[in-house]
Write an enzyme that holds these catalytic residues in place. Structure first.
Site, PDB file in Angstrom:
ATOM      1  N   LYS A 123       4.415   3.606  18.279  1.00  0.00           N
ATOM      2  CA  LYS A 123       4.465   5.036  17.941  1.00  0.00           C
ATOM      3  C   LYS A 123       4.694   5.885  19.193  1.00  0.00           C
ATOM      4  CE  LYS A 123       1.360   4.218  14.033  1.00  0.00           C
ATOM      5  NZ  LYS A 123      -0.053   4.041  13.677  1.00  0.00           N
ATOM      6  N   LYS A 148       7.468   1.708  12.148  1.00  0.00           N
ATOM      7  CA  LYS A 148       7.465   2.040  13.583  1.00  0.00           C
ATOM      8  C   LYS A 148       7.857   0.875  14.459  1.00  0.00           C
ATOM      9  CE  LYS A 148       3.352   1.036  11.799  1.00  0.00           C
ATOM     10  NZ  LYS A 148       2.229   1.501  11.075  1.00  0.00           N
ATOM     11  N   THR A 165       0.831  -1.213   0.000  1.00  0.00           N
ATOM     12  CA  THR A 165       0.000   0.000   0.000  1.00  0.00           C
ATOM     13  C   THR A 165       0.865   1.262   0.000  1.00  0.00           C
ATOM     14  OG1 THR A 165      -1.662  -1.176   1.273  1.00  0.00           O
ATOM     15  CG2 THR A 165      -1.810   1.214   1.286  1.00  0.00           C
ATOM     16  N   GLY A 208      -6.726  -0.505   3.486  1.00  0.00           N
ATOM     17  CA  GLY A 208      -5.258  -0.396   3.622  1.00  0.00           C
ATOM     18  C   GLY A 208      -4.832   0.320   4.885  1.00  0.00           C
TER      19      GLY A 208
END
Ligand code: HSE
Length: 462
Positions: free
Chosen positions: A203, A103, A14, A185
């Protein structure tokens, strides 16, 4: 160096496809802003694609692409923490700047990766790793550089926010909304990362490091997902003027006289926040990060937190920064000419000075401030207690809370929903978790209590 900046994209899912589309759509804009042609020279992909410009080399050997002479900047959008780590380390070793949206990789191995990048005098840029298209990394690392961050709170998983919003607004079942998030996505390859809070914890670890100047400590983030949230609690919360959002918090605590409780809270969990708080009205796939810093005060950053376009926007923002770094290196190299190695060192130092340190603070200045354990964390609470409808039940519960020094902010008793059984909803003021644990243990031992106490944290965001 030619005038063109040559990019390699590793991974054509994606995000990788989104980056190609963005470059095609905004080619002219990118050139007008950077003064350079930005071209994709190679893509690393296991599966050959016939919808890619034939001038772009498609290479199934990702390590070769990461080290190719035909590449200035390597964009890693494979995901995962094994192959992605290998290709990034290889790219760094070969003097490539890296842009990554990964991440999980940075939260778990960022300290090592950033140190390796420093050693090789290259940059690993990661705007796309946190909050999708919101430029929160740039804001925290650069725009807020003069501030001392006290706390931040954020909706940092788009899939989770999308699910919570659809459940609340349309009463849609959890699994149904998750499937839609996957189709759009938004969701991770393993969607448990979204719904169990792991993606948000990755994150948060990154945000906390650049907020407080601490090493990455993903393993110390307290993490709770949204799978246990019921419509019943969503509705009771609304009735009391609150909304349940899945939030990540990074909070600096002075311990309020107890040095043992001084440190940093890193936590991700469903949270009741006031309905009129701006964060409570950030819906769908939107992310938002609220930062409270001194002397600026509260600032809020909001935008799409997942999806091809949002993530590609963040990836290419990093590329544009690196184009300037590459440009300045070119100039430095020219000005150093054939001078000796000590001058070359100075050149490297100068080049380093063109870019903000990876974790915003210079590496030698990162602090060892302790990360607090869950029992040491302080939050308000929403409690749902199920009790037999008999005299004195409420008094027993409130006595236990008051004996534990817990201040009740609101209380709501609902009519019996099963024969003779009533839900009692209690909101408390902030309390250290260990105190709340003891009180709940006592409440659950009362003969009149029919079920486990449900607890959700609460924050006024003040
Ligand atoms: N799965 C992530 C989300 C993608 O839903 O937020 C963006 O990091």
């Amino acid at each position: 160096m030619s005038n063109s900046i040559k990019l390699a994209i590793l991974g054509l899912g994606t995000v990788g496809t989104g980056v190609i589309n963005l470059i095609n759509d905004n080619l002219n804009e990118l050139k007008r802003r950077s003064g350079r042609d930005i071209i994709i020279t190679e893509v690393g992909t296991r599966r050959q694609r016939d919808d890619i410009d034939p001038n772009i080399i498609q290479n199934s050997d990702l390590m070769a692409t990461a080290a190719s002479d035909n590449v200035d900047i390597v964009i890693e959008v494979i995901g995962g923490t094994t192959l992605a780590k290998d290709v990034i380390m290889h790219a760094i070793k070969n003097g490539k700047h890296v842009v990554t949206a990964n991440k999980a990789l940075l939260a778990e191995h960022g300290n090592e990766i950033f140190a390796f990048a420093e050693q090789h005098q290259v940059h690993v840029a990661y705007e796309a790793a946190v909050a999708g298209g919101i430029p929160i990394i740039k804001v925290m690392r650069e725009a807020l550089a003069a501030n001392k961050v006290e706390w931040l709170a954020g909706i940092i998983n788009g899939t989770g926010n999308f699910i919570m919003t659809e459940m609340r607004d349309k009463g849609r079942p959890f699994a149904d909304v998750l499937s839609e998030a996957q189709e759009l996505g938004y969701a991770e390859a393993d969607p448990t990362f979204d719904v169990e809070g792991i993606d948000a914890a990755h994150k948060l670890a990154l945000l906390a490091s650049i907020a407080f100047g601490i090493p990455l400590q993903f393993d110390k983030v307290y993490c709770e997902g949204i799978t246990g949230i019921t419509l019943q609690d969503v509705n009771y919360a609304e009735e009391l003027g609150y909304r349940i959002k899945h939030l990540g918090f990074a909070v600096r605590r002075d311990g309020q006289g107890n040095a043992d409780n001084a440190g940093i809270e890193l936590r991700v969990h469903p949270t009741l926040i006031p309905q009129d708080a701006l964060l409570a009205n950030v819906n769908g796939v939107k992310n938002a990060v609220l930062v409270n810093s001194h002397p600026l005060g509260q600032t809020l950053y909001c935008g799409d937190g997942a999806g091809a376009g949002a993530t590609a926007s963040a990836v290419m923002a990093d590329v544009m920064d690196l184009v300037r770094v590459l440009g300045s290196k070119d100039n430095d190299d020219q000005s150093s000419g054939d001078q000796n190695s000590s001058d070359q060192n100075n050149t490297n130092q100068n080049n380093k000075g063109h870019h903000v340190p990876h974790l915003a603070f210079i590496p030698e200045q990162l602090s060892d401030t302790p990360i607090l354990r869950a029992e040491q964390m302080t939050t308000g609470y929403y409690l749902r207690v199920h009790a037999y409808d008999s005299p004195g039940v409420l008094a027993d519960i409130t006595r236990i809370l008051s004996d534990a020094g817990i201040n009740i902010d609101a209380i709501l008793q609902k009519p019996a929903h099963k024969a003779g059984e009533v839900p009692v909803i209690i909101l408390t003021l902030p309390v250290v978790e260990s105190q709340m644990n003891l009180a709940i243990e006592k409440i659950e031992k009362l003969d009149t209590i029919t079920d486990k106490v449900v607890r959700i944290r609460l924050d006024e965001l003040a």
